[in-house]
Design a protein around this motif. Structure first.
Motif, mmCIF file in Angstrom:
data_model
loop_
_atom_site.group_PDB
_atom_site.id
_atom_site.type_symbol
_atom_site.label_atom_id
_atom_site.label_comp_id
_atom_site.label_asym_id
_atom_site.label_seq_id
_atom_site.Cartn_x
_atom_site.Cartn_y
_atom_site.Cartn_z
ATOM 1 N N THR A 29 0.819 -1.213 0.000
ATOM 2 C CA THR A 29 0.000 0.000 0.000
ATOM 3 C C THR A 29 0.851 1.261 0.000
ATOM 4 N N PHE A 30 1.884 1.292 0.836
ATOM 5 C CA PHE A 30 2.726 2.490 0.924
ATOM 6 C C PHE A 30 3.477 2.729 -0.379
ATOM 7 N N SER A 31 4.015 1.666 -0.969
ATOM 8 C CA SER A 31 4.738 1.832 -2.231
ATOM 9 C C SER A 31 3.790 2.258 -3.349
ATOM 10 N N ALA A 32 2.575 1.713 -3.342
ATOM 11 C CA ALA A 32 1.582 2.118 -4.344
ATOM 12 C C ALA A 32 1.191 3.579 -4.166
ATOM 13 N N LEU A 34 3.165 5.996 -2.897
ATOM 14 C CA LEU A 34 4.279 6.816 -3.366
ATOM 15 C C LEU A 34 4.294 6.908 -4.888
ATOM 16 N N LEU A 35 3.968 5.791 -5.534
ATOM 17 C CA LEU A 35 3.957 5.768 -6.996
ATOM 18 C C LEU A 35 2.750 6.487 -7.586
ATOM 19 N N GLY A 36 1.770 6.774 -6.741
ATOM 20 C CA GLY A 36 0.588 7.470 -7.224
ATOM 21 C C GLY A 36 -0.489 6.558 -7.757
ATOM 22 N N PHE A 217 2.834 10.860 -4.870
ATOM 23 C CA PHE A 217 3.010 11.470 -3.552
ATOM 24 C C PHE A 217 3.869 12.726 -3.611
ATOM 25 N N PHE A 218 5.024 12.618 -4.234
ATOM 26 C CA PHE A 218 5.910 13.770 -4.285
ATOM 27 C C PHE A 218 5.409 14.820 -5.272
#
Length: 233
Positions: A29-32, A34-36, A217-218
């Motif tokens: 979930t967190f990596s998804a 960050l990737l948007g 995210f960024f």
């Protein structure tokens, strides 16, 4: 143990993909996020549900297993050390915190790179099919747990967590030594997710085809601070 992890993860993924896209792990979930691929609000709901599910699972396990098994396996929780009898009384044996943190970072990154990468890349996921992708993810996860326990060969170390929710469930239910250096099982995967995100930004775009990115995210942070015309304007 690793084979059981492989089978369990594969079945859970196949069961949850139609519901949440297979978000059974905060690492996914967190990596998804960050990737948007998913929004921050959806990620919060998923991670909360994962942690609640882990607590309920630990409670269910505690209700059906004997106290001896519960003590021996710590309700399937994540541990670095254990109290063992020594010549002059009880001693703490296990893995050093620094080693455990590096193992979490490295193994989680390998997990993301070798398996979740395929799931996020819609081109590869479509070419392989749902079942092979789930088998790959489950297989990689089980293999990494096996490698981490085999390489370290430390009594008291339960292997890499790569799933903070799985670690916090038994810790909340059983407590005790499961809270020792518990932060490692959150910090390591989080660092690995950020590293994986940065890696996807470095490689040429033609090597990674993921649907989404509208919630990057960024990208959101840049908009908020006004780099692309956000609040600063």
């Amino acid at each position: 143990m690793s084979f059981l992890i492989f089978i369990t993860i594969t079945i859970l993924l196949l069961a949850t993909i139609p519901i949440s896209g297979g978000h059974i792990n905060p690492v996914i979930t967190f990596s998804a996020t960050l990737l948007g691929l998913i929004s921050i609000s959806r990620a919060f709901i998923y991670i909360l549900a994962q942690c609640v599910g882990a607590v309920l699972g630990a409670l269910a396990l505690k209700a059906v297993v004997s106290s001896k098994i519960e003590q021996a396996f710590s309700l399937g929780g994540c541990t670095l050390t254990v109290i063992a009898p020594g010549p002059n009384g009880p001693i703490t044996v296990g893995l050093e915190t620094g080693q455990a943190l590096w193992l979490e970072i490295i193994c989680t990154f390998v997990f993301l790179f070798a398996s979740i990468w395929i799931a996020f890349d819609h081109r590869q996921a479509k070419a392989l099919g749902r079942i092979p992708v789930c088998l790959i993810i489950g297989g990689v996860l089980g293999l990494l747990v096996f490698i981490s326990t085999t390489v370290t060969a430390k009594k008291g170390y339960a292997g890499v967590g790569m799933n903070p929710a799985r670690c916090i469930g038994p810790a909340l239910v059983r407590g005790g030594h499961l809270w020792n250096e518990h932060w490692v099982f959150w910090a390591g995967p989080a660092i690995a997710c950020v590293a994986f995100y940065l890696y996807t930004k470095i490689i040429p775009h033609q090597h990674f085809h993921a649907q989404g990115y509208k919630h990057d995210f960024f990208g959101i942070l840049k908009a908020l601070i006004g780099v692309d015309g956000g609040l600063a304007k």
